[in-house]
Design an enzyme around this catalytic site. Structure first.
Site: not given
Length: 372
Positions: A202, A272
């Site tokens: 992230h 993702d």
């Protein structure tokens, strides 16, 4: 252009705005991913999902709803599902003393995993949600490599079933059965494995320097063993430099040569979240969302996610939609009828059970009793 709706986007609030409706109606948008900010209570969620389907019936309504710390809806009757590590721990518990019976923990864990999948899927479907990105197939390396950095695997941590790929595959298959019993498809993530790296994709770009042989023997092994039952897969935003210089989700070698050809996977491949740092740097360069989407799609993804960008004016979502349309017109990306078929195959084929009926259904009540 062949019809293909590869974009999975989010919406800002607990009801649809005019901008949300405009984006969802775009032919390149194939689904929505919901977050905790989209939740107030069950009635509101039902109204939101119904409104999404009114825009387009074929939109896939998704959520990250694994159990443990990754569960978007937790109140108004939703069961607090255990982290998947609890099922792995149950697998190892054969009892003590006179209650000890070799292998009994594994059999109880398999039953509990099926129950968890059924509860998870049936509650979501009763609220109009089609699909959850579960199960996690990553290995829990916490106890497997004690000489390693202590922070290893904390990104995945208790989201993983176990450190043994055989146990992960068995419990995942059982959980998938529970999902299927409630009419929901599955998604194995994060191919070929995120559990061996400490960095969080992230916020940075994780690098796993192991050999292809080592990865296939351990982390990626469940994908081959489950190739006949996996409906979809989400690759990791991790670079494995001994295999390819690009993160797995942007690598033809990982997605086409290894996942599809070598491991025999035939379902849908999701990228993702393209807003994650691990998705924004390709070949060492910071790229925009549309360029990241094109890179993922041309590498072998069927669908790409952009999360948490609809807040405010949602300029990033509009830029992604417009940018992909331009890329298609310029020939930098070609729509795929096979990819669209894989997307549509993830939609439920049965009607969901109403919540009040579900609460007194014997199978559901028994499944609750089996949860660890």
């Amino acid at each position: 252009m062949t019809e293909h709706a590869p974009l999975i986007i989010d919406v800002a609030g607990t009801s649809l705005s005019a901008a949300d409706r405009r984006r969802l109606a775009h032919p390149l948008v194939g689904g929505v991913i919901l977050f905790a900010r989209n939740w107030m209570h069950r009635r509101q969620l039902l109204e939101l999902t119904a409104a999404i389907k009114e825009v387009r019936e074929d939109l896939l309504i998704c959520v990250d709803h694994e159990g443990g710390r990754v569960q978007r809806f937790r109140t108004d009757g939703f069961t607090h599902l255990p982290a998947m590590r609890a099922l792995g721990e149950l697998w190892m518990d054969d009892g003590r003393g006179s209650r000890h019976r070799e292998g009994s923990g594994a059999l109880r864990a398999l039953d509990a995993a099926t129950a968890a999948g059924y509860v998870l899927a049936s509650e979501l479907r009763a609220c109009g949600v089609d699909f959850s990105f579960t199960p996690v197939l990553d290995l829990d390396w916490k106890d497997q490599a004690p000489q390693a950095d202590a922070s290893r695997s904390t990104v995945i941590g208790d989201r993983a079933f176990h450190g043994d790929p055989r146990v992960v595959a068995a419990l995942s298959r059982a959980l998938m059965l529970g999902l299927l019993q409630a009419g929901m498809a599955n998604c194995g993530k994060h191919f070929p494995g995120h559990g061996h790296v400490a960095a969080d994709s992230h916020t940075e770009v994780p690098v796993d320097r192991r050999s292809l042989k080592a990865i296939l023997h351990d982390d990626a092994a469940p994908y081959g063993w489950l190739s006949s039952v996996l409906a979809s897969v989400m690759p990791a935003h991790v670079i494995y430099p001994r295999v390819d210089s690009r993160p797995a989700g942007f690598s033809q070698k990982w997605l086409q040569d290894i996942l599809r050809r070598q491991l025999g996977f035939g379902g849908a491949i999701f990228s993702d979240d393209l807003s994650m740092e691990g998705a924004r740097r390709i070949d060492g360069q910071l790229v925009g969302y549309a360029d990241a989407a094109v890179a993922a799609l041309t590498a072998g993804c069927d669908l790409v996610l952009l999360c948490n960008q609809s807040l405010g004016e949602g300029e990033a979502v509009d830029a992604l939609i417009d940018g992909l349309a331009v890329a298609a017109a310029q020939g930098r990306w070609q729509a795929s009828s096979a990819s669209e078929e894989r997307r549509l195959a993830l939609l439920p084929e049965t009607l969901p059970q109403a919540w009040d009926e579900l609460m007194v259904q014997p199978r559901y009540m028994h499944a609750l009793d089996l949860l660890p």
